[in-house]
Design an enzyme around this catalytic site. Sequence first.
Site, PDB file in Angstrom:
ATOM      1  N   GLU A 144       3.539  51.169  37.672  1.00 41.01           N
ATOM      2  CA  GLU A 144       3.549  50.961  39.126  1.00 41.01           C
ATOM      3  C   GLU A 144       4.201  52.134  39.867  1.00 41.01           C
ATOM      4  O   GLU A 144       5.179  51.984  40.589  1.00 41.01           O
ATOM      5  CB  GLU A 144       4.248  49.648  39.476  1.00 41.01           C
ATOM      6  CG  GLU A 144       3.509  48.431  38.970  1.00 41.01           C
ATOM      7  CD  GLU A 144       4.133  47.115  39.394  1.00 41.01           C
ATOM      8  OE1 GLU A 144       3.406  46.107  39.482  1.00 41.01           O
ATOM      9  OE2 GLU A 144       5.363  47.089  39.641  1.00 41.01           O
ATOM     10  N   GLU A 300      -2.091  43.322  35.508  1.00 43.05           N
ATOM     11  CA  GLU A 300      -1.070  42.317  35.808  1.00 43.05           C
ATOM     12  C   GLU A 300      -1.578  41.377  36.891  1.00 43.05           C
ATOM     13  O   GLU A 300      -2.191  41.812  37.871  1.00 43.05           O
ATOM     14  CB  GLU A 300       0.238  42.952  36.312  1.00 43.05           C
ATOM     15  CG  GLU A 300       1.087  43.641  35.281  1.00 43.05           C
ATOM     16  CD  GLU A 300       2.418  44.091  35.876  1.00 43.05           C
ATOM     17  OE1 GLU A 300       2.888  43.487  36.870  1.00 43.05           O
ATOM     18  OE2 GLU A 300       2.993  45.061  35.356  1.00 43.05           O
TER      19      GLU A 300
END
Length: 674
Positions: A144, A300
């Site tokens: 991320e 995710e």
Amino acid sequence: MGIHFGGDYNPEQWPEEVWAEDLKLMKAAHVTMVTAGIFSWAKVEPRPGAWDFGWFDRVMDGLAGAGIAVCLATMTASPPPWLSRAHPEILPEDADGRRRWPGGRQHYCPSSPVYRTHAVRLVEQLADRYGGHPALAMWHIGNEYGCHTRHCYCDVSAADFRRWLRERYGTVGALNAAWSTAFWSQAYGDFDEVLPPRTAPTFPNPAQQLDYLRFGDEALRTCYLAEKQVLERVTPAIPATTNLMPQHKPVDAFAWSPHMDTMALDFYQDPYVPDDHVRAGYVFDLMRSARSGQPWMLLEQAPSAVNWRPRNGPKPPGAMRLWSWQAVAQGADAVLFFQWRQSLGGAEKFHSAMLPHGGTDTRIFREVTELGRELASLPGIEGTRSRAEVALLADWHSWWALELDSKPSTALDHSRIALDHYRPLFEAGVACDVLPPQRDLSAYRLVVAPNLYLLTAPDAERLAAYVRDGGQLLVSFFSGIVDEHDRVHPGGYPAPLRALLGLRVAEFWPLDEGRSVGVGGGTYTGRADLWSEALDLEGAEALAHFTDGEPAGRPAVTRHSYGRGTVWYVGTRLEPALMRALLDDVRAAAGVGPVLPGLPPGVQATVREGTGGRYLFLLHHGAEAVEVGLPSPMRDALAGADGAAGDGAAIGAGADAVDRITLGPRGVAVLTEP
């Protein structure tokens, strides 16, 4: 192979006796892949250069023995405490010069050579040790990027920014011209005088801010590429990716896509937002389009609630399944979650997991297991692709420039405006790609360009050539205003598009908060808000006019023939029903129809096809049962897979040849030719 299914696996949070149970339950849940090691740096290198991989060897061996593939993280997302203690210069600073301290995660300056050196050294150890391991299927680089440290303003970043500017502009004179430094006495005599756009007494130079956003994106990407270069050298046959985030402003997905072997996304739909599946649709289409239709990975999502919103609602029964299938329907070849086993401590202990605190006798685990079984029952979907006749344009540089300060309105929100244009296509069941304006558009019947405030001369000419050659184009307000340096194009707004649009924007009339204006013109009658413009026609025809407010009587929606094509212009933000009516007409003119005509409200239809077959996905986002007619007799693959009941009730043609199907609330059907 099938659609990969699984989640983040963090065995370092648990004693080893739990690991055997994990493997057993993963097999029961039909898990085929886990991402492992994302936050393991402190455990594999507890002291500088003191490596401890023995425990992780056992994790990898166990997963290989269970037949579970590993998307192996490079472990660099969260530096261990010893690194920031020994080298506090790696810690990031905000625009006010305040240091961000350890104690969370992602506490590093992206420009720090010390951080990069230690990260690369770790990646070399991992690649050498696990490059030939039977469990290794992919590399997961970082995590991320830009989530918490979006930009750093420290002296290390300042020096790196000056290096970046020298490479970009060559001379300080070219920099001064690009940044319009004659304004406010900002002219530089040397690159060494340049700083990041730290907090200033008033508006910082917008061109400087824009370049710092570009630099920040490249600094993060440089971290990623430094690790990827090691992996390409040591394990050239193993693909690598990283998990991007949805509508994530600091990271230009289109600039990153050439460096990602597979696009990967983290997406957390909000159960408290009734139409969040539309936002999901936009982001999923962007992921699929970024690498020209290649299947992507949902790396995710949450099985149920998250922990980081002000109010963290659980996903109601069926929502997790529906939204997972939505990702597959829009091109995903992997559905993974954060995380496998729910943490007992730490900041994410109330974030749901595939295996909750309550264990296997829980709704979440039962739903997860059933989804895994369904995905495993349809092995032909992976690798198939979708095709679209509509392209919606998105450009990170325009986004960055649009939302800087000192504009006619600070209420212009790139992401919301993009969804305003995407929603009518989604609700009409129209397949759509999301692309930057630099791509070849010739294959599309219709191109929609929402709010391209920053538009370079080459991109403007590309749009004009597309229409001249017979394309159909819709452009919305405040587009084509500035160049790549946030300098207004001379020649009247929107100078690079005036001839194409057949009009001139004489004046901007941004609307005050809560205000709206009337729009009238045949079927285009209703209200509009946020923005209006005073348009002077230069060849275009008005399809609708403003009926009140300052621009009353002026054109609000126009159409202009240009070459062999047509371009529409919208000088305001139309209310949703009006925007749908306009885009329906534009689509009709372009000859673009829905994937499946006559869809009931709330039903999404997509198609994936290839050597694995042709699959029609029906996803019902509504709360009441609906009936859908099919173009020909088809079979619901979910209803016939391993005794599954499926959601689709066949009508009129028997279980194996369905010409109509009923979808219950949050129902899913995957239809194939019999």
